[in-house]
Design a protein around this motif. Structure first.
Motif, PDB file in Angstrom:
ATOM      1  N   PRO A  59       1.169  -1.251  -0.121  1.00 57.61           N
ATOM      2  CA  PRO A  59       0.198   0.537  -0.210  1.00 57.61           C
ATOM      3  C   PRO A  59       0.678   0.756  -0.268  1.00 57.61           C
ATOM      4  O   PRO A  59       0.571   2.163  -0.058  1.00 57.61           O
ATOM      5  CB  PRO A  59      -0.862   0.177   1.335  1.00 57.61           C
ATOM      6  CG  PRO A  59      -0.716  -1.471   1.780  1.00 57.61           C
ATOM      7  CD  PRO A  59       0.326  -1.784   1.385  1.00 57.61           C
ATOM      8  N   ILE A  60       1.854   1.416   0.403  1.00 60.95           N
ATOM      9  CA  ILE A  60       3.494   2.858   0.657  1.00 60.95           C
ATOM     10  C   ILE A  60       3.882   2.473  -0.636  1.00 60.95           C
ATOM     11  O   ILE A  60       4.487   3.474  -0.856  1.00 60.95           O
ATOM     12  CB  ILE A  60       4.041   2.278   1.646  1.00 60.95           C
ATOM     13  CG1 ILE A  60       4.500   1.873   2.038  1.00 60.95           C
ATOM     14  CG2 ILE A  60       2.682   2.642   3.003  1.00 60.95           C
ATOM     15  CD1 ILE A  60       5.332   1.321   2.817  1.00 60.95           C
ATOM     16  N   ALA A  61       3.681   1.725  -1.790  1.00 60.13           N
ATOM     17  CA  ALA A  61       4.594   1.777  -3.189  1.00 60.13           C
ATOM     18  C   ALA A  61       4.461   3.081  -3.291  1.00 60.13           C
ATOM     19  O   ALA A  61       5.532   3.907  -4.250  1.00 60.13           O
ATOM     20  CB  ALA A  61       4.342   0.434  -3.639  1.00 60.13           C
ATOM     21  N   ARG A 191       2.527  14.661   2.667  1.00 60.15           N
ATOM     22  CA  ARG A 191       2.497  14.266   3.944  1.00 60.15           C
ATOM     23  C   ARG A 191       2.616  12.475   4.339  1.00 60.15           C
ATOM     24  O   ARG A 191       1.818  11.691   3.632  1.00 60.15           O
ATOM     25  CB  ARG A 191       1.613  14.627   5.546  1.00 60.15           C
ATOM     26  CG  ARG A 191       2.591  15.998   5.921  1.00 60.15           C
ATOM     27  CD  ARG A 191       1.459  16.592   6.724  1.00 60.15           C
ATOM     28  NE  ARG A 191      -0.290  16.082   6.881  1.00 60.15           N
ATOM     29  CZ  ARG A 191      -1.190  16.193   7.677  1.00 60.15           C
ATOM     30  NH1 ARG A 191      -0.598  16.527   9.022  1.00 60.15           N
ATOM     31  NH2 ARG A 191      -2.223  15.827   7.568  1.00 60.15           N
ATOM     32  N   PHE A 192       3.573  12.113   5.155  1.00 60.88           N
ATOM     33  CA  PHE A 192       2.877  10.318   5.499  1.00 60.88           C
ATOM     34  C   PHE A 192       2.405  10.152   6.054  1.00 60.88           C
ATOM     35  O   PHE A 192       1.474  10.728   6.891  1.00 60.88           O
ATOM     36  CB  PHE A 192       4.299   9.192   5.712  1.00 60.88           C
ATOM     37  CG  PHE A 192       4.085   8.430   5.906  1.00 60.88           C
ATOM     38  CD1 PHE A 192       4.211   7.413   5.163  1.00 60.88           C
ATOM     39  CD2 PHE A 192       3.967   7.655   7.235  1.00 60.88           C
ATOM     40  CE1 PHE A 192       4.164   5.968   5.172  1.00 60.88           C
ATOM     41  CE2 PHE A 192       4.362   6.558   6.998  1.00 60.88           C
ATOM     42  CZ  PHE A 192       3.768   5.335   6.158  1.00 60.88           C
ATOM     43  N   ASP A 247      -3.521  13.745   2.403  1.00 62.01           N
ATOM     44  CA  ASP A 247      -3.037  12.780   1.504  1.00 62.01           C
ATOM     45  C   ASP A 247      -2.704  11.723   1.789  1.00 62.01           C
ATOM     46  O   ASP A 247      -2.111  10.656   2.448  1.00 62.01           O
ATOM     47  CB  ASP A 247      -1.950  13.441   1.925  1.00 62.01           C
ATOM     48  CG  ASP A 247      -1.302  15.423   1.378  1.00 62.01           C
ATOM     49  OD1 ASP A 247      -1.848  15.654   0.608  1.00 62.01           O
ATOM     50  OD2 ASP A 247      -1.268  15.765   2.500  1.00 62.01           O
ATOM     51  N   PRO A 248      -3.960  10.265   0.996  1.00 59.41           N
ATOM     52  CA  PRO A 248      -4.112   9.098   1.015  1.00 59.41           C
ATOM     53  C   PRO A 248      -2.993   8.520   1.355  1.00 59.41           C
ATOM     54  O   PRO A 248      -2.615   8.607   0.011  1.00 59.41           O
ATOM     55  CB  PRO A 248      -5.340   8.694   0.843  1.00 59.41           C
ATOM     56  CG  PRO A 248      -5.621  10.378  -0.182  1.00 59.41           C
ATOM     57  CD  PRO A 248      -4.824  11.257   0.541  1.00 59.41           C
ATOM     58  N   LEU A 249      -2.633   7.614   1.856  1.00 57.87           N
ATOM     59  CA  LEU A 249      -1.422   6.327   1.039  1.00 57.87           C
ATOM     60  C   LEU A 249      -2.508   5.246   0.171  1.00 57.87           C
ATOM     61  O   LEU A 249      -1.687   5.280  -0.767  1.00 57.87           O
ATOM     62  CB  LEU A 249      -1.401   5.458   2.215  1.00 57.87           C
ATOM     63  CG  LEU A 249      -0.460   4.261   2.119  1.00 57.87           C
ATOM     64  CD1 LEU A 249       0.754   5.041   2.376  1.00 57.87           C
ATOM     65  CD2 LEU A 249      -0.784   3.320   3.575  1.00 57.87           C
TER      66      LEU A 249
END
Length: 464
Positions: A59-61, A191-192, A247-249
């Motif tokens: 999901p964070i790729a 943002r993460f 800023d969605p993942l």
């Protein structure tokens, strides 16, 4: 060497490793169990560990690629995948092997979406049907070669070589990529999404664990249903959090784009059907029809040949039929072929089976090729990494869900007093694969007749 050829070469090498790894380990599980002196049922953790690793970082790729650069993330992931393959081969216990497999899965979870983002930024929508001719090798051939190569390596050398075989491919891809790939980094720093990351890690990994272990341990097992319910709860919470996040993942708003949404659903359902069939058919062919493992692998292999041929025909087919008509015809043909496979009996001529497998490759290859060539038509370059990540998350969940459901159907034979050597048990499961394809067909009918491969992608970010 041109930039485009380098991108394709590196992508093909990386995807070949990842795709073959999904099937090559299955034939080596008995040898691993014997080496570590554990029952065969305990070896399933080797594959589960890989899937959990994939679920953790997949999901964070998109965010990692945008933040640190797609070239850097891709090459680091490829390097970790190669090193972890070496560690898998060197493992001296089940624990160390599982740890190495989790690391390998985490790297593999990054490879596909980041690699797709690089690929689709390099080639325009008009060029993507022809691109399928080049990238079909890892998609079609590697999974089919996996059981054949794995069986040979286990018999002639050792189970450890099913992991060592990744090393030369990985080293070559890393060297070529370092020399020739170009970097892409998103200018705006987002943002993460820590909350989304935690929900996705626990949600996807727990849900995948429950799906993969449920058929063998039993769905009523407290470990399975508690893990499954918690994982599903985290995933539902993830949907609400990501939909509202700035800023969605996982950029779920990309699903507002109709073509991308429909193609993503078709991809997930088609993955459930294909991987479910490729899981069920070898079991039926060996357990119920009493065919050897090697002959089973050789019988399934024509599916890969069909996929390769369909990739060569795809540009012409798309031009003559259009996106919607081609999807409907290819999925209809796939449903018919899957249904015929479900009716196979012990007396069937092996060449009839091979022709049916070849037909699976021809029909399903056209639909899969068409959706991959068109799904990202209206996705901007800036949103490409997020889109490929979301696409891969749905694809992975679809494939795991398909195998889990069909494995559960097979498992019902014991509960109702049947036998897992009875072809009827597997025939019902194979009908389940056809149902997934019918769902794909229903969504394909909703495509617009105006969708064309020649449409250029919008340069304005979609729902970003």
């Amino acid at each position: 060497m041109s930039k485009r050829k380098v991108v394709v070469l590196v992508y093909v090498l990386a995807m070949f490793m990842a795709a073959m790894d999904a099937t090559i380990t299955n034939v080596a599980l008995p040898a691993m169990g014997a080496a570590f002196q554990i029952p065969l049922s305990a070896t399933s953790a080797i594959n589960v560990g890989y899937l959990v690793g994939v679920a953790m970082l997949l999901p964070i790729a998109g965010w990692l690629g945008d933040r640190f650069g797609t070239k850097r993330v891709f090459l680091i992931s490829l390097s970790i995948f190669t090193v972890s393959s070496f560690l898998c081969g060197m493992a001296n216990s089940l624990v160390t092997l599982n740890i190495a497999r989790i690391i390998q899965g985490a790297a593999g979870g990054l490879l596909t979406p980041v690699g797709m983002a690089i690929l689709f930024r390099t080639f325009t929508p008009e060029e993507r049907p022809r691109l399928s001719r080049m990238i079909v090798f890892p998609v079609a051939v590697a999974p089919a070669l996996g059981p054949i190569i794995g069986g040979f390596l286990v018999d002639q050398l050792s189970w450890r070589w099913i992991f060592y075989i990744n090393i030369p491919f990985g080293i070559l891809a890393v060297i070529v990529g370092m020399l020739f790939l170009e970097e892409y980094r998103k200018e705006t720093r987002e943002r993460f999404d820590g909350k989304g990351f935690l929900l996705s890690v626990f949600g996807f990994s727990m849900f995948m664990y429950a799906l993969t272990q449920g058929p063998s341990q039993g769905w009523t097992s407290p470990e399975i249903w508690i893990t499954g319910v918690l994982g599903l709860s985290f995933m539902i919470a993830l949907i609400f959090v990501e939909w509202r996040a700035k800023d969605p993942l996982l950029d779920l708003k990309l699903l507002n784009e109709p073509l991308f949404r429909i193609m993503s659903i078709i991809s997930a359902c088609s993955a459930a059907a294909l991987f479910g069939m490729l899981y069920t058919f070898p079991l039926m062919y060996q357990s119920a029809l009493h065919v050897s493992a090697l002959n089973t692998g050789l019988t399934v292999f024509p599916e890969a040949i069909g996929l390769m041929i369909s990739s060569q025909l795809l540009p012409t087919s798309l031009k003559k039929l259009g996106v919607k008509r081609l999807m409907i015809l290819s999925l209809t043909g796939s449903v018919v072929v899957f249904a015929l496979i479900a009716f196979l009996s012990a007396s069937v001529n092996p060449w009839i089976v091979r022709v049916l497998m070849f037909s699976v490759g021809i029909f399903l290859g056209h639909s899969v090729g068409a959706l991959r060539a068109t799904a990202f038509n209206h996705i901007s370059h800036g949103s490409m990494a997020r889109a490929t990540t979301l696409f891969q998350v749905q694809y992975r969940l679809g494939s795991v869900l398909g195998v889990a459901i069909l494995a559960s159907v097979i498992g019902l034979a014991d509960l109702i007093g049947g036998s897992q050597t009875n072809p009827i048990t597997y025939q019902w499961a194979l009908f389940g694969s056809a149902i997934f394809l019918i769902l794909s067909l229903i969504f394909a009918i909703q495509l617009k007749n105006t969708e064309k491969i020649s449409e250029a992608p919008s340069q304005k970010a979609r729902a970003s």
